[in-house]
Design a protein around this motif. Structure first.
Motif, PDB file in Angstrom:
ATOM      1  N   GLY A 117       0.811  -1.214   0.000  1.00 18.82           N
ATOM      2  CA  GLY A 117       0.000   0.000   0.000  1.00 18.82           C
ATOM      3  C   GLY A 117       0.842   1.261   0.000  1.00 18.82           C
ATOM      4  N   ALA A 120       2.458   1.574  -3.485  1.00 21.38           N
ATOM      5  CA  ALA A 120       1.477   1.987  -4.497  1.00 21.38           C
ATOM      6  C   ALA A 120       1.130   3.462  -4.346  1.00 21.38           C
ATOM      7  CB  ALA A 120       0.221   1.130  -4.373  1.00 21.38           C
ATOM      8  N   GLY A 121       0.969   3.930  -3.110  1.00 21.84           N
ATOM      9  CA  GLY A 121       0.665   5.346  -2.886  1.00 21.84           C
ATOM     10  C   GLY A 121       1.816   6.251  -3.286  1.00 21.84           C
ATOM     11  N   LYS A 124       1.995   6.626  -7.272  1.00 22.30           N
ATOM     12  CA  LYS A 124       0.638   6.860  -7.774  1.00 22.30           C
ATOM     13  C   LYS A 124       0.599   6.960  -9.301  1.00 22.30           C
ATOM     14  CE  LYS A 124      -3.089  10.279  -7.614  1.00 22.30           C
ATOM     15  NZ  LYS A 124      -3.490  11.614  -7.093  1.00 22.30           N
ATOM     16  N   ASP A 129       2.036   1.043  -9.175  1.00 22.73           N
ATOM     17  CA  ASP A 129       0.706   1.305  -8.609  1.00 22.73           C
ATOM     18  C   ASP A 129      -0.364   0.553  -9.388  1.00 22.73           C
ATOM     19  OD1 ASP A 129      -1.431   2.415  -7.167  1.00 22.73           O
ATOM     20  OD2 ASP A 129      -1.544   4.138  -8.511  1.00 22.73           O
ATOM     21  N   SER A 133      -2.652  -2.346  -7.809  1.00 19.13           N
ATOM     22  CA  SER A 133      -4.106  -2.110  -7.805  1.00 19.13           C
ATOM     23  C   SER A 133      -4.847  -3.245  -8.500  1.00 19.13           C
ATOM     24  CB  SER A 133      -4.426  -0.777  -8.492  1.00 19.13           C
ATOM     25  OG  SER A 133      -3.885   0.298  -7.767  1.00 19.13           O
ATOM     26  N   THR A 198      -4.534  -3.095   1.546  1.00 14.53           N
ATOM     27  CA  THR A 198      -3.648  -2.454   0.574  1.00 14.53           C
ATOM     28  C   THR A 198      -4.305  -1.233  -0.046  1.00 14.53           C
ATOM     29  OG1 THR A 198      -2.570  -4.564   0.042  1.00 14.53           O
ATOM     30  CG2 THR A 198      -2.352  -2.801  -1.571  1.00 14.53           C
ATOM     31  N   ARG A 199      -5.587  -1.360  -0.405  1.00  9.90           N
ATOM     32  CA  ARG A 199      -6.303  -0.226  -1.002  1.00  9.90           C
ATOM     33  C   ARG A 199      -6.429   0.931  -0.015  1.00  9.90           C
ATOM     34  NH1 ARG A 199      -5.977   0.297  -5.802  1.00  9.90           N
ATOM     35  NH2 ARG A 199      -7.808   1.648  -5.785  1.00  9.90           N
ATOM     36  N   ARG A 202      -2.970   2.559   0.483  1.00  7.77           N
ATOM     37  CA  ARG A 202      -2.632   3.339  -0.718  1.00  7.77           C
ATOM     38  C   ARG A 202      -3.356   4.673  -0.724  1.00  7.77           C
ATOM     39  NH1 ARG A 202      -5.198   4.722  -5.263  1.00  7.77           N
ATOM     40  NH2 ARG A 202      -3.950   5.076  -7.165  1.00  7.77           N
ATOM     41  N   THR A 205      -2.012   6.930   1.976  1.00  6.16           N
ATOM     42  CA  THR A 205      -0.660   7.382   1.653  1.00  6.16           C
ATOM     43  C   THR A 205      -0.708   8.546   0.672  1.00  6.16           C
ATOM     44  OG1 THR A 205       0.259   5.170   2.000  1.00  6.16           O
ATOM     45  CG2 THR A 205       1.567   6.691   0.685  1.00  6.16           C
TER      46      THR A 205
END
Length: 321
Positions: A117, A120-121, A124, A129, A133, A198-199, A202, A205
């Motif tokens: 997470g 991924a953040g 972006k 990412d 996702s 994780t979502r 993210r 973040t």
């Protein structure tokens, strides 16, 4: 803080009572008479009524619920109609196995979702990412029972790397063997939470990286990685504390299916067997146990949230969900 905890505890009592009422009514509304599974041919009407009385199935619904609630308040969840054993004893025997599975699943979800997470953040809308996702969406969408069967076919039957199910190999009782049997069921049970966590991380973040304190720190020469792990991470974990507490009950309910697929001897498999046998005392015992785990998980999340966020700890107020 003590007032805050006491207030939350008092709010949980009506929830447990309402769940018990609705669960009892739903079970009673099921078609057929459960006593038919336990009446032997040739029994007289008086003998049938005696059996009905022994299991507390005589009288109207209100009387049955009143008797059941009275026993529960004394710590008695009833007696299994199938095994003729106390329900509390049966749950107590299987509970450690479910706790092991749930604990490993939650541990896997956290240690995988937090770095994914954050990464991924930080990246972006870039390739990393997008890949993370996509995997998260798959984790949310795939039915656990289907994934469990597919993984058994691939890793147990085809490749023969992992066992098809159970908790131990026959005549083997070691920690290594237990962990070997935990791999597949713990992964499948953790996958949905892993994707959801994780979502959330993210999203948080990304929002935290746009805050003034982050922009100021970076402008002063602090590396993005240091800001990410020393400042952003703490604020991103606050909603995860709440989610983890709420999803404890989700893990219990998820174990209902996963334990059956992988033949894991926990309370979820016990409940599945009870449904097949129409063993109502065990079903009610499992339902109420799951409810209590849910409310205690919420309470634990509230306490941890109050400890992590000084504004709640100082004000003793109610956090917004």
């Amino acid at each position: 803080m003590k007032k805050y905890i006491l207030k939350r505890l008092l709010q949980l009592i009506p929830v447990v009572i309402l769940v018990s009422i609705f669960s009892f009514l739903i079970i009673q509304a099921a078609p057929g008479d459960p006593i038919n599974n336990y009446v032997k041919s040739g029994m007289t009407e008086e003998q049938v009524e005696q059996v009905r009385k022994e299991y507390g199935l005589d009288g109207n619904i209100a009387q049955q619920y009143g008797r059941w609630l009275g026993h529960v308040l004394q710590g008695d969840l009833g007696t299994s109609m199938k095994q003729q054993r106390p329900v509390a004893e049966m749950i107590g025997e299987r509970l450690p196995n479910t706790i092991i599975l749930m604990g490993m699943a939650l541990f896997l979800a956290l240690i995988v979702s937090i770095p994914l997470g954050l990464w991924a953040g930080l990246k972006k809308n870039k390739l990393a990412d997008n890949v993370i996702s996509f995997i998260s969406y798959l984790g949310i969408s795939i039915p656990p029972f289907w994934l469990g069967m597919v993984l058994i076919i691939i890793f147990a039957l085809k490749l023969k790397w992992l066992p098809t199910g159970g908790m131990h190999t026959l005549n083997v009782d070691t920690t290594g063997d237990l962990l070997w049997h935990l791999i597949l069921p713990a992964f499948v049970l953790s996958l949905n939470n892993m994707a959801v966590f994780t979502r959330y991380i993210r999203s948080n973040t990304i929002s935290q990286l746009e805050e003034d304190y982050v922009v100021t720190a970076i402008s002063k020469g602090t590396s993005k990685r240091k800001v990410l792990f020393h400042h952003v991470l703490k604020n991103c974990l606050l909603p995860i504390i709440t989610l983890a507490g709420i999803n404890i009950a989700g893990l219990v309910c998820g174990s209902f299916v996963i334990e059956s697929v992988f033949s894991w001897p926990g309370i979820g498999r016990l409940a599945m067997e009870a449904v097949g046998n129409r063993d109502y005392p065990v079903i009610m015992g499992f339902t109420m146990f799951s409810c209590i785990i849910l409310v205690l998980g919420n309470l634990l999340a509230d306490i941890l949230y109050a400890v992590a966020d000084p504004r709640i700890r100082q004000g003793g107020g109610r956090r917004d969900n």
